[in-house]
Design an enzyme around this catalytic site. Structure first.
Site, short mmCIF file in Angstrom:
data_model
loop_
_atom_site.label_atom_id
_atom_site.label_comp_id
_atom_site.label_asym_id
_atom_site.label_seq_id
_atom_site.Cartn_x
_atom_site.Cartn_y
_atom_site.Cartn_z
N ASP A 67 0.82 -1.21 0.00
CA ASP A 67 0.00 0.00 0.00
C ASP A 67 0.86 1.26 0.00
OD1 ASP A 67 0.99 -0.40 2.55
OD2 ASP A 67 -0.96 -0.68 3.50
N ASN A 136 -7.05 -2.57 14.65
CA ASN A 136 -8.48 -2.78 14.31
C ASN A 136 -8.69 -3.96 13.37
OD1 ASN A 136 -7.59 -1.84 11.86
ND2 ASN A 136 -8.89 -0.02 11.78
N HIS A 138 -7.10 -4.47 10.50
CA HIS A 138 -6.86 -4.26 9.07
C HIS A 138 -5.61 -5.01 8.60
CE1 HIS A 138 -4.41 -0.28 9.77
NE2 HIS A 138 -3.59 -1.30 9.66
N GLU A 143 -9.50 -1.66 5.60
CA GLU A 143 -10.06 -1.28 6.89
C GLU A 143 -11.35 -2.06 7.16
OE1 GLU A 143 -8.39 0.42 8.85
OE2 GLU A 143 -7.73 2.36 8.12
P1 PGA Z 1 2.56 -1.32 12.56
O1 PGA Z 1 1.36 -1.34 11.52
O2 PGA Z 1 3.52 -2.34 12.07
O3 PGA Z 1 3.14 0.06 12.49
O4 PGA Z 1 1.97 -1.67 13.89
C1 PGA Z 1 0.86 -2.55 11.09
C2 PGA Z 1 -0.34 -2.31 10.21
O5 PGA Z 1 -1.04 -1.33 10.41
O6 PGA Z 1 -0.58 -3.14 9.31
#
Ligand code: PGA
Length: 241
Positions: A67, A136, A138, A143
């Site tokens: 992404d 959450n 995702h 999302e």
């Molecule tokens: P993070 O993000 O590694 O910064 O915790 C993971 C994600 O949001 O997929």
């Protein structure tokens, strides 16, 4: 699912680095799906270290990142493009032309997403997809929603994600509100999936991924339908299992 629990982030980084490099040793022209965020940092560090030791050669590898933010210059310190070069690509020998990102500044984002899917297909599909998980649930920027979004698409980021990611920006107002992301279908088509999760902030999402209902409300739960998923967790992320 193959669930592995480790004592330290360092150990996970080493195991994940070996796992990713193992794929490349088995198939030198592997297609790697890569992730950003704090979670994969140690894995990338170990991949670099294995490369420096001469243990692995990335010259035939192709990569697709999950992404990218919209409306953020790729040279911005917070772009995922910058992140990947700083933490991995600048230190190993993947040819620049084999490195692929969704362009969050494309004039026609829908066309950009369509072309990205086509490129993945033309490359033969992703051999191994590295994933983090949001608090959450995702995966990439898919999302929680009413339905699973199948292919690459533009997404409006949830407030919780903007808040989680604001730690990297000077102010929460600087966090982009939109992103382009691979879809659930793009991720599910990867032949193998490796998920890393660290700290108890991810525990609820990990529990739901492993034994919750499969629902677009927790996008990661769809991975229950994938036949080759490995999770590398620290004790915090595994604390609700
Ligand atoms: P993070 O993000 O590694 O910064 O915790 C993971 C994600 O949001 O997929």
């Amino acid at each position: 699912m193959n669930v592995l629990v480790f004592d330290t982030e360092e150990q996970i980084g080493i195991a994940a680095g070996y796992y990713m490099c193992g794929q490349v040793l088995q198939k030198p022209d592997s297609v790697l799906g890569l992730a950003t965020g704090s979670t994969p940092l140690k894995a990338y560090k170990h991949m670099v270290s294995l490369y420096e030791q001469g243990a692995v050669d990335f010259s035939k590898v192709t990569t697709f990142n999950l992404d990218e933010y919209c409306n953020l210059n790729v040279k911005d310190k917070n772009s995922y493009h910058t992140f990947m070069y700083q933490n991995l690509f600048d230190h190993i020998n993947i040819p620049d032309e084999n490195i692929n990102f969704l362009n969050g500044n494309a004039y026609n984002l829908e066309l950009e997403c369509e072309n990205y899917e086509k490129k993945i297909k033309d490359a033969g599909g992703i051999d191994i997809q590295l994933l983090g998980i949001g608090s959450n649930g995702h995966i990439a920027f898919n999302e929680p929603a009413d339905a699973f979004q199948r292919w690459s698409h533009v997404v409006a980021l949830k407030e919780s994600t903007i808040k989680d990611n604001s730690r990297f920006f000077d102010s929460i107002d600087d966090v982009p509100t939109h992103a382009v992301t691979m879809g659930i279908g793009s991720i599910m088509q990867a032949k193998r999936i490796l998920i890393i999760a660290l700290t108890e902030k991810k525990a609820k999402a990990i529990k739901q991924l492993i034994d919750g209902n499969v629902t677009p409300d927790c996008p990661a739960s769809v991975l229950q339908f994938h036949t080759d998923v490995t999770l590398m967790l620290d004790r915090g992320a595994a604390s609700l299992l």
